[in-house]
Design a protein around this motif. Sequence first.
Motif, PDB file in Angstrom:
ATOM      1  N   PRO A 125      -5.135   6.234  -3.721  1.00  0.00           N
ATOM      2  CA  PRO A 125      -4.035   5.536  -4.405  1.00  0.00           C
ATOM      3  C   PRO A 125      -3.399   4.451  -3.543  1.00  0.00           C
ATOM      4  O   PRO A 125      -3.087   3.359  -4.046  1.00  0.00           O
ATOM      5  CB  PRO A 125      -3.046   6.665  -4.722  1.00  0.00           C
ATOM      6  CG  PRO A 125      -3.869   7.908  -4.754  1.00  0.00           C
ATOM      7  CD  PRO A 125      -4.916   7.693  -3.702  1.00  0.00           C
ATOM      8  N   VAL A 126      -3.174   4.721  -2.233  1.00  0.00           N
ATOM      9  CA  VAL A 126      -2.584   3.717  -1.354  1.00  0.00           C
ATOM     10  C   VAL A 126      -3.511   2.524  -1.203  1.00  0.00           C
ATOM     11  O   VAL A 126      -3.073   1.358  -1.204  1.00  0.00           O
ATOM     12  CB  VAL A 126      -2.244   4.347   0.014  1.00  0.00           C
ATOM     13  CG1 VAL A 126      -1.838   3.262   1.018  1.00  0.00           C
ATOM     14  CG2 VAL A 126      -1.140   5.360  -0.132  1.00  0.00           C
ATOM     15  N   GLU A 127      -4.787   2.778  -1.096  1.00  0.00           N
ATOM     16  CA  GLU A 127      -5.762   1.696  -0.971  1.00  0.00           C
ATOM     17  C   GLU A 127      -5.747   0.812  -2.211  1.00  0.00           C
ATOM     18  O   GLU A 127      -5.746  -0.421  -2.131  1.00  0.00           O
ATOM     19  CB  GLU A 127      -7.143   2.298  -0.739  1.00  0.00           C
ATOM     20  CG  GLU A 127      -8.187   1.300  -0.287  1.00  0.00           C
ATOM     21  CD  GLU A 127      -9.516   1.951  -0.012  1.00  0.00           C
ATOM     22  OE1 GLU A 127     -10.087   2.569  -0.949  1.00  0.00           O
ATOM     23  OE2 GLU A 127     -10.003   1.872   1.131  1.00  0.00           O
ATOM     24  N   ALA A 128      -5.734   1.431  -3.396  1.00  0.00           N
ATOM     25  CA  ALA A 128      -5.720   0.661  -4.639  1.00  0.00           C
ATOM     26  C   ALA A 128      -4.410  -0.112  -4.782  1.00  0.00           C
ATOM     27  O   ALA A 128      -4.410  -1.290  -5.197  1.00  0.00           O
ATOM     28  CB  ALA A 128      -5.929   1.586  -5.832  1.00  0.00           C
ATOM     29  N   ALA A 129      -3.282   0.526  -4.444  1.00  0.00           N
ATOM     30  CA  ALA A 129      -1.995  -0.169  -4.554  1.00  0.00           C
ATOM     31  C   ALA A 129      -1.927  -1.358  -3.607  1.00  0.00           C
ATOM     32  O   ALA A 129      -1.422  -2.432  -3.955  1.00  0.00           O
ATOM     33  CB  ALA A 129      -0.858   0.820  -4.254  1.00  0.00           C
ATOM     34  N   THR A 130      -2.441  -1.191  -2.382  1.00  0.00           N
ATOM     35  CA  THR A 130      -2.453  -2.298  -1.412  1.00  0.00           C
ATOM     36  C   THR A 130      -3.243  -3.484  -1.945  1.00  0.00           C
ATOM     37  O   THR A 130      -2.789  -4.642  -1.871  1.00  0.00           O
ATOM     38  CB  THR A 130      -3.043  -1.810  -0.081  1.00  0.00           C
ATOM     39  OG1 THR A 130      -2.289  -0.712   0.407  1.00  0.00           O
ATOM     40  CG2 THR A 130      -3.049  -2.923   0.944  1.00  0.00           C
ATOM     41  N   TYR A 131      -4.408  -3.205  -2.487  1.00  0.00           N
ATOM     42  CA  TYR A 131      -5.251  -4.304  -2.993  1.00  0.00           C
ATOM     43  C   TYR A 131      -4.586  -4.979  -4.188  1.00  0.00           C
ATOM     44  O   TYR A 131      -4.561  -6.218  -4.280  1.00  0.00           O
ATOM     45  CB  TYR A 131      -6.616  -3.760  -3.383  1.00  0.00           C
ATOM     46  CG  TYR A 131      -7.534  -4.830  -3.943  1.00  0.00           C
ATOM     47  CD1 TYR A 131      -8.095  -5.787  -3.117  1.00  0.00           C
ATOM     48  CD2 TYR A 131      -7.800  -4.875  -5.304  1.00  0.00           C
ATOM     49  CE1 TYR A 131      -8.931  -6.773  -3.632  1.00  0.00           C
ATOM     50  CE2 TYR A 131      -8.636  -5.856  -5.836  1.00  0.00           C
ATOM     51  CZ  TYR A 131      -9.200  -6.807  -5.000  1.00  0.00           C
ATOM     52  OH  TYR A 131     -10.018  -7.774  -5.516  1.00  0.00           O
ATOM     53  N   ARG A 132      -4.038  -4.212  -5.126  1.00  0.00           N
ATOM     54  CA  ARG A 132      -3.421  -4.800  -6.321  1.00  0.00           C
ATOM     55  C   ARG A 132      -2.187  -5.624  -5.970  1.00  0.00           C
ATOM     56  O   ARG A 132      -1.950  -6.706  -6.537  1.00  0.00           O
ATOM     57  CB  ARG A 132      -3.049  -3.688  -7.297  1.00  0.00           C
ATOM     58  CG  ARG A 132      -4.212  -3.032  -7.994  1.00  0.00           C
ATOM     59  CD  ARG A 132      -5.015  -4.003  -8.808  1.00  0.00           C
ATOM     60  NE  ARG A 132      -5.967  -3.310  -9.693  1.00  0.00           N
ATOM     61  CZ  ARG A 132      -6.898  -3.922 -10.399  1.00  0.00           C
ATOM     62  NH1 ARG A 132      -7.034  -5.246 -10.295  1.00  0.00           N
ATOM     63  NH2 ARG A 132      -7.713  -3.243 -11.169  1.00  0.00           N
ATOM     64  N   ILE A 133      -1.366  -5.117  -5.033  1.00  0.00           N
ATOM     65  CA  ILE A 133      -0.177  -5.880  -4.619  1.00  0.00           C
ATOM     66  C   ILE A 133      -0.601  -7.198  -3.977  1.00  0.00           C
ATOM     67  O   ILE A 133      -0.041  -8.274  -4.272  1.00  0.00           O
ATOM     68  CB  ILE A 133       0.679  -5.037  -3.664  1.00  0.00           C
ATOM     69  CG1 ILE A 133       1.330  -3.878  -4.411  1.00  0.00           C
ATOM     70  CG2 ILE A 133       1.737  -5.894  -2.975  1.00  0.00           C
ATOM     71  CD1 ILE A 133       2.041  -2.885  -3.518  1.00  0.00           C
ATOM     72  N   THR A 134      -1.580  -7.151  -3.092  1.00  0.00           N
ATOM     73  CA  THR A 134      -2.057  -8.385  -2.450  1.00  0.00           C
ATOM     74  C   THR A 134      -2.645  -9.337  -3.478  1.00  0.00           C
ATOM     75  O   THR A 134      -2.380 -10.565  -3.440  1.00  0.00           O
ATOM     76  CB  THR A 134      -3.114  -8.030  -1.395  1.00  0.00           C
ATOM     77  OG1 THR A 134      -2.579  -7.089  -0.472  1.00  0.00           O
ATOM     78  CG2 THR A 134      -3.552  -9.268  -0.642  1.00  0.00           C
ATOM     79  N   VAL A 145       7.019  -8.238   1.147  1.00  0.00           N
ATOM     80  CA  VAL A 145       6.720  -7.193   2.138  1.00  0.00           C
ATOM     81  C   VAL A 145       6.636  -5.849   1.406  1.00  0.00           C
ATOM     82  O   VAL A 145       7.627  -5.406   0.815  1.00  0.00           O
ATOM     83  CB  VAL A 145       7.777  -7.132   3.246  1.00  0.00           C
ATOM     84  CG1 VAL A 145       7.410  -6.037   4.251  1.00  0.00           C
ATOM     85  CG2 VAL A 145       7.907  -8.483   3.945  1.00  0.00           C
ATOM     86  N   ALA A 146       5.453  -5.243   1.460  1.00  0.00           N
ATOM     87  CA  ALA A 146       5.252  -3.916   0.872  1.00  0.00           C
ATOM     88  C   ALA A 146       5.053  -2.914   1.997  1.00  0.00           C
ATOM     89  O   ALA A 146       4.265  -3.151   2.922  1.00  0.00           O
ATOM     90  CB  ALA A 146       4.046  -3.922  -0.053  1.00  0.00           C
ATOM     91  N   ARG A 147       5.819  -1.828   1.891  1.00  0.00           N
ATOM     92  CA  ARG A 147       5.707  -0.759   2.888  1.00  0.00           C
ATOM     93  C   ARG A 147       5.161   0.489   2.189  1.00  0.00           C
ATOM     94  O   ARG A 147       5.826   1.052   1.322  1.00  0.00           O
ATOM     95  CB  ARG A 147       7.064  -0.474   3.541  1.00  0.00           C
ATOM     96  CG  ARG A 147       7.646  -1.696   4.248  1.00  0.00           C
ATOM     97  CD  ARG A 147       8.996  -1.382   4.898  1.00  0.00           C
ATOM     98  NE  ARG A 147       9.559  -2.548   5.550  1.00  0.00           N
ATOM     99  CZ  ARG A 147       9.254  -2.941   6.784  1.00  0.00           C
ATOM    100  NH1 ARG A 147       8.423  -2.208   7.516  1.00  0.00           N
ATOM    101  NH2 ARG A 147       9.798  -4.022   7.295  1.00  0.00           N
ATOM    102  N   LEU A 148       3.966   0.888   2.624  1.00  0.00           N
ATOM    103  CA  LEU A 148       3.261   1.989   1.963  1.00  0.00           C
ATOM    104  C   LEU A 148       2.991   3.087   2.980  1.00  0.00           C
ATOM    105  O   LEU A 148       2.654   2.808   4.141  1.00  0.00           O
ATOM    106  CB  LEU A 148       1.944   1.497   1.350  1.00  0.00           C
ATOM    107  CG  LEU A 148       2.053   0.258   0.446  1.00  0.00           C
ATOM    108  CD1 LEU A 148       0.677  -0.170  -0.015  1.00  0.00           C
ATOM    109  CD2 LEU A 148       2.945   0.555  -0.741  1.00  0.00           C
ATOM    110  N   PRO A 149       3.126   4.354   2.589  1.00  0.00           N
ATOM    111  CA  PRO A 149       2.922   5.456   3.556  1.00  0.00           C
ATOM    112  C   PRO A 149       1.442   5.609   3.933  1.00  0.00           C
ATOM    113  O   PRO A 149       0.552   5.381   3.118  1.00  0.00           O
ATOM    114  CB  PRO A 149       3.439   6.687   2.802  1.00  0.00           C
ATOM    115  CG  PRO A 149       3.246   6.337   1.353  1.00  0.00           C
ATOM    116  CD  PRO A 149       3.485   4.847   1.249  1.00  0.00           C
TER     117      PRO A 149
END
Length: 680
Positions: A582-591, A671-675
């Motif tokens: 989920p973090v990987e997918a969220a990082t890519y979608r946000i970018t 700036v996105a901060r993800l755990p």
Amino acid sequence: MNHEVEVAGSVRVPGARVTVLLAWLVVAASVAMAALVGWASTQPPLGEGLDPTPAVAVAGLAWVVTGALLVTLRPRNRIGWLLVLVGALQSVSNSGNTYGAFGTRADPPWPYADWVGLLTVMIYFPSLLLQANVLLALYPTGRLPARWWRWPVLGVVIAMAVLTVGATFSQDSYDDVGAGQAPAVLPTGWWTTVGVVACFATIICGTATIWVATAVRLVRARGPQRVQLAWLVAAVIPLTLGAFFVPLPRPVLAVVALLVPVAVGVGVIRYRLLGIVLRPALTYGTLTAAVVGVYFCVSAFAGSLLDHGRLPGVVAAALVAVGITPLRDRLQRGVDRFVYGARRDPLEAVTRVGGTVAAEGDALAGVLTGVADAVRAPWAAVVAVDGRPVAVARPDRGYDAGEADVVAGGHEAIPLLLEGQRIGELQVGHRHHASPFTPDDRRLLGLLAPQVAVVLRAVDLMEALQLERDRVVAATRSERQRLGRDLHDGLGPALAGIGLGLQAIDDAITAADTTTAQAIVGRLREEVATTVNDVRRIIDDLRPVTLDELGLVNAVRRHADSVNGAVEVSVDIDDLPTLTLPVEAATYRITQEALTNVVRHANARTVSVAMTRAQLPTGRHELVVTIADDGSGMTGHGAGTGVGLPSMRRRAESVGGSLEVRSGRGGTTVVARLPIEDAS
């Protein structure tokens, strides 16, 4: 000053000077007795069964020398002393019979020839029988396998001693060696027959028990001990059969008897019996023994064909001098390869290592085993660049090297290089301080290191491929499960409700209730809109296929390259840990969404994408994704009219993160901060 004997593993046994000296005094005496037999073989024959046999003298010497070597290396072990005793008994029997046979027939008779012949006539019996039972029971540790073994061993030893003494003092036994009346004879009677039968029964039963128990040990044994025991059994069985059941000529029996010290030698050299590592002097000692043995055999053979005198010795010496050179070269190469490995033939070593890799299921273990075999090392290991041990191989030679031994013991270190990059280190344990690695060994290891490097890289690539495949499979499974839940919990009930609403409209129309029908249509319109939004949400939450194909870093770089024509994009990504799906997918979608907003609304010339790992005060880590442009700011972004920023914020919060947007005349920064959590 106490004498100290060097043994494997730098262990020293103090106080062994007297015992070692005694063993080698027995060797010296055996050499003198063998010389007497060799001299007697050049004399006129005495008759059938009375002529000396030099081959038997050589066999006795082989037993004594092998035992003395074991005594020197392990003074307290019983195997060495047992071999010394066997060889000494055989030497005394052979030389004593020779002295008695010649001395009693000489004119005048030799001093005490009759007594020497009488006392040595039956000594050969225990020298052969001790190998058939006692040696089998003690080998290879020098101790009995269990307490009950003492009874068959003790019974055999006592019966053998009684039978040997009784058979010695008899006229029949003396007639086999000496001439005339025996100097001493024991009285005989019915008790003699009973005693002989009892002794033979005890010996047969005890030996049979030891043989059956040895067969059980052989089946249950594992590793080098099984091979050591098998070698000795293969040598003792033909010796016993040839000595007591199948009448073999004495020279042939002597050759068969040589199998026993050969079997023990194989256990010492090849499988490091008792932890013994012999010095390189083994080569020259073996060659010297071979020269002496060939000289004795050739001298005896020439003496039987030529006239007696000095000629046989001259001929034998000439034959040895001419023929020993190629034999020496072959023996030199064979012993050198046996002790040190294939350092003399690097091509063969490289080929053998390649064959070991092809035959082993674990390629890295196979290549390390081949390297250790090539230089006769106790272990070989591969260590990563960070010092982490990757693999350790220990050839099965009876050397029990634990992890502490591998770490603490000395070793040779060879860097593993591939395409100019150091990928690890090959470590090969030292054989022994008495036989360190030579320049030839180090050159061979240098030739083998590239093979180890290639295999190490192949293993790393295979592991990376396996991890990537597992990641893709896990991502696909997770996506399928999410789709199933969303369709079952959201879209399915919604469509079912729409179906019921349509049925209600049909009923209202049938009843001419237009007001109810219009109200139901209004509610269905709202339900359909909600369902459409749910479908969009499901599609929006689909994991990008690019992530499964390329991974996060490469997927972000590919998307940055796709928009690089409209705006200049720079990407700076640290070495990231493995992220959850989920973090990987969220990082890519946000970018992806942020870059799309920059291209569409920011009127920017440049934009930078950075991904770093930061540590929180609590000790946990988070992924910081920064997308900064030099555009016109939020006014140019059309803030408040689109769904881009809310979508990005929703994605960050869905995985437990946050999103911050800073905008001004100099541009906008997202700036996105993800755990970062354990993704294993």
